[in-house]
Design an enzyme around this catalytic site. Structure first.
Site, PDB file in Angstrom:
ATOM      1  N   LYS A  17      33.590  31.671  36.488  1.00 55.47           N
ATOM      2  CA  LYS A  17      33.788  30.583  37.465  1.00 55.47           C
ATOM      3  C   LYS A  17      32.740  30.655  38.571  1.00 55.47           C
ATOM      4  O   LYS A  17      32.145  29.660  38.948  1.00 55.47           O
ATOM      5  CB  LYS A  17      35.167  30.670  38.147  1.00 55.47           C
ATOM      6  CG  LYS A  17      36.345  30.702  37.226  1.00 55.47           C
ATOM      7  CD  LYS A  17      37.671  30.765  38.000  1.00 55.47           C
ATOM      8  CE  LYS A  17      37.874  32.002  38.851  1.00 55.47           C
ATOM      9  NZ  LYS A  17      38.056  33.252  38.105  1.00 55.47           N
ATOM     10  N   ARG A  68      45.554  30.306  43.496  1.00 54.71           N
ATOM     11  CA  ARG A  68      45.851  31.196  42.376  1.00 54.71           C
ATOM     12  C   ARG A  68      47.317  31.093  41.959  1.00 54.71           C
ATOM     13  O   ARG A  68      47.714  31.707  40.981  1.00 54.71           O
ATOM     14  CB  ARG A  68      45.581  32.631  42.796  1.00 54.71           C
ATOM     15  CG  ARG A  68      44.173  33.130  42.402  1.00 54.71           C
ATOM     16  CD  ARG A  68      44.035  34.521  42.946  1.00 54.71           C
ATOM     17  NE  ARG A  68      43.117  35.382  42.281  1.00 54.71           N
ATOM     18  CZ  ARG A  68      41.817  35.453  42.515  1.00 54.71           C
ATOM     19  NH1 ARG A  68      41.243  34.601  43.329  1.00 54.71           N
ATOM     20  NH2 ARG A  68      41.070  36.347  41.911  1.00 54.71           N
ATOM     21  N   ARG A 123      29.792  43.773  34.987  1.00 55.65           N
ATOM     22  CA  ARG A 123      29.445  43.078  36.235  1.00 55.65           C
ATOM     23  C   ARG A 123      29.003  44.063  37.315  1.00 55.65           C
ATOM     24  O   ARG A 123      29.616  45.101  37.511  1.00 55.65           O
ATOM     25  CB  ARG A 123      30.650  42.277  36.708  1.00 55.65           C
ATOM     26  CG  ARG A 123      30.367  41.399  37.900  1.00 55.65           C
ATOM     27  CD  ARG A 123      31.297  40.240  37.933  1.00 55.65           C
ATOM     28  NE  ARG A 123      32.621  40.603  38.391  1.00 55.65           N
ATOM     29  CZ  ARG A 123      33.612  39.722  38.574  1.00 55.65           C
ATOM     30  NH1 ARG A 123      33.402  38.446  38.322  1.00 55.65           N
ATOM     31  NH2 ARG A 123      34.781  40.121  38.988  1.00 55.65           N
ATOM     32  N   ARG A 160      32.065  46.473  41.561  1.00 51.74           N
ATOM     33  CA  ARG A 160      33.184  46.186  42.456  1.00 51.74           C
ATOM     34  C   ARG A 160      34.323  47.146  42.163  1.00 51.74           C
ATOM     35  O   ARG A 160      34.597  47.424  40.997  1.00 51.74           O
ATOM     36  CB  ARG A 160      33.671  44.749  42.216  1.00 51.74           C
ATOM     37  CG  ARG A 160      32.922  43.717  43.012  1.00 51.74           C
ATOM     38  CD  ARG A 160      33.217  42.319  42.583  1.00 51.74           C
ATOM     39  NE  ARG A 160      34.634  41.975  42.489  1.00 51.74           N
ATOM     40  CZ  ARG A 160      35.079  40.747  42.208  1.00 51.74           C
ATOM     41  NH1 ARG A 160      34.218  39.767  41.999  1.00 51.74           N
ATOM     42  NH2 ARG A 160      36.356  40.494  42.132  1.00 51.74           N
ATOM     43  N   ARG A 206      44.719  42.777  37.486  1.00 50.31           N
ATOM     44  CA  ARG A 206      44.303  41.403  37.822  1.00 50.31           C
ATOM     45  C   ARG A 206      44.630  40.442  36.682  1.00 50.31           C
ATOM     46  O   ARG A 206      45.066  39.317  36.915  1.00 50.31           O
ATOM     47  CB  ARG A 206      42.807  41.375  38.149  1.00 50.31           C
ATOM     48  CG  ARG A 206      42.521  41.989  39.510  1.00 50.31           C
ATOM     49  CD  ARG A 206      41.081  42.431  39.631  1.00 50.31           C
ATOM     50  NE  ARG A 206      40.175  41.318  39.746  1.00 50.31           N
ATOM     51  CZ  ARG A 206      38.892  41.363  39.370  1.00 50.31           C
ATOM     52  NH1 ARG A 206      38.385  42.463  38.831  1.00 50.31           N
ATOM     53  NH2 ARG A 206      38.118  40.325  39.533  1.00 50.31           N
TER      54      ARG A 206
HETATM   55  P1  AMP Z   1      37.833  37.172  42.932  1.00 52.44           P
HETATM   56  O1  AMP Z   1      36.463  37.421  43.484  1.00 52.44           O
HETATM   57  O2  AMP Z   1      38.203  35.721  42.867  1.00 52.44           O
HETATM   58  O3  AMP Z   1      38.054  37.880  41.615  1.00 52.44           O
HETATM   59  O4  AMP Z   1      38.868  37.818  43.985  1.00 52.44           O
HETATM   60  C1  AMP Z   1      38.838  39.193  44.262  1.00 52.44           C
HETATM   61  C2  AMP Z   1      40.140  39.615  44.929  1.00 52.44           C
HETATM   62  O5  AMP Z   1      40.296  38.939  46.177  1.00 52.44           O
HETATM   63  C3  AMP Z   1      41.411  39.282  44.157  1.00 52.44           C
HETATM   64  O6  AMP Z   1      41.708  40.235  43.135  1.00 52.44           O
HETATM   65  C4  AMP Z   1      42.443  39.314  45.282  1.00 52.44           C
HETATM   66  O7  AMP Z   1      42.717  40.622  45.700  1.00 52.44           O
HETATM   67  C5  AMP Z   1      41.670  38.629  46.416  1.00 52.44           C
HETATM   68  N1  AMP Z   1      41.824  37.161  46.357  1.00 52.44           N
HETATM   69  C6  AMP Z   1      40.848  36.242  46.134  1.00 52.44           C
HETATM   70  N2  AMP Z   1      41.339  35.004  46.137  1.00 52.44           N
HETATM   71  C7  AMP Z   1      42.664  35.117  46.356  1.00 52.44           C
HETATM   72  C8  AMP Z   1      43.750  34.195  46.439  1.00 52.44           C
HETATM   73  N3  AMP Z   1      43.556  32.879  46.285  1.00 52.44           N
HETATM   74  N4  AMP Z   1      44.984  34.697  46.678  1.00 52.44           N
HETATM   75  C9  AMP Z   1      45.205  36.003  46.840  1.00 52.44           C
HETATM   76  N5  AMP Z   1      44.256  36.941  46.744  1.00 52.44           N
HETATM   77  C10 AMP Z   1      42.986  36.509  46.510  1.00 52.44           C
END
Ligand code: AMP
Length: 218
Positions: free
Chosen positions: A15, A90, A129, A164, A175
């Site tokens: 994404k 989410r 990644r 990460r 996740r």
């Molecule tokens: P991402 O980069 O989208 O994979 O997000 C990394 C982490 O940020 C996630 O695993 C959550 O811990 C937190 N996070 C990002 N977006 C959200 C969201 N919309 N709601 C809750 N936690 C979020």
């Protein structure tokens, strides 16, 4: 009409990469809540300290905290011409909050794009990644277009790339589990509003970008 897009999909579906490319091309902001949270963590702000362990373990930050950062960002001038939200909402609660935030500014979601891809491919992508701790650019050891020119070093900064904390296997499993728990009601939410588009995200980056453009034409 501004194009206000929401990208939904499991971690590793690509994404962020597709959002970054089309956002640059269309000159609209790419709003990644994960990136916003990581930047707060890097700054060691109060918010960053509050969310650090949740993000590292692969858990979800509470709806109110994430919605507040989205609200702040979406109010900014550069979002008037549209935006791509990547990683938010989410769950259904966040989708309802987003509708409220947008309605308050006389906006709405134009489309919700679901990126789907087999789970084995996701796990491989996530394990490959890497990111640059200086400029946040993302690389992938298994995706030809995203490999660094020199092994494990940022093309732009020359800094050693890092993985990460939440891309390590324990957090990845968590996740994916959380994603699978929330996804069905979220998709139903957008399907009922006739806003859901489905993107087969197993192609190369260019293929996925072309598929997205094709979907949005209809
Ligand atoms: P991402 O980069 O989208 O994979 O997000 C990394 C982490 O940020 C996630 O695993 C959550 O811990 C937190 N996070 C990002 N977006 C959200 C969201 N919309 N709601 C809750 N936690 C979020």
């Amino acid at each position: 009409m501004p194009l206000n897009l929401v990208f939904i999909g499991p971690p590793g579906a690509g994404k962020g990469t597709v959002a970054g490319m089309v956002a640059r091309e269309w000159q609209i902001p790419h709003l990644s809540t994960g990136e916003m949270l990581r930047s707060e963590i890097a700054k060691a702000s109060a918010l960053g300290k509050f969310v650090q362990s949740i993000v590292a373990s692969g858990g979800l930050v509470d709806d109110q905290t994430v919605s507040q950062i989205v609200e702040q960002r979406i109010k900014e001038q550069d979002c008037l011409q549209g935006f791509i939200l990547d990683g938010f909402p989410r769950n259904v609660q966040q989708a309802i909050i987003l509708d409220g935030l947008l309605a308050a500014h006389e906006k709405n979601v134009s489309a919700a794009v679901l990126f789907f891809i087999p789970e084995e491919a996701l796990v491989k992508r996530l394990s490959g990644r890497r990111y640059c701790p200086k400029c946040s650019r993302t690389y992938n050891m298994y995706t030809p277009e995203l490999m660094p020119k020199k092994d494990s070093v940022c093309n732009d900064c020359g800094v050693i790339l890092q993985q990460r904390a939440d891309d390590r296997s324990e957090s990845v499993r968590k996740r994916l589990h959380i994603y699978n728990t929330h996804i069905a009601p979220l998709l139903k939410f957008y399907q009922e509003k006739n806003l859901l588009l489905q993107l087969k995200a197993d192609g190369s980056i260019q293929e996925n970008v072309s598929r997205l453009k094709e979907l949005l034409k209809h």
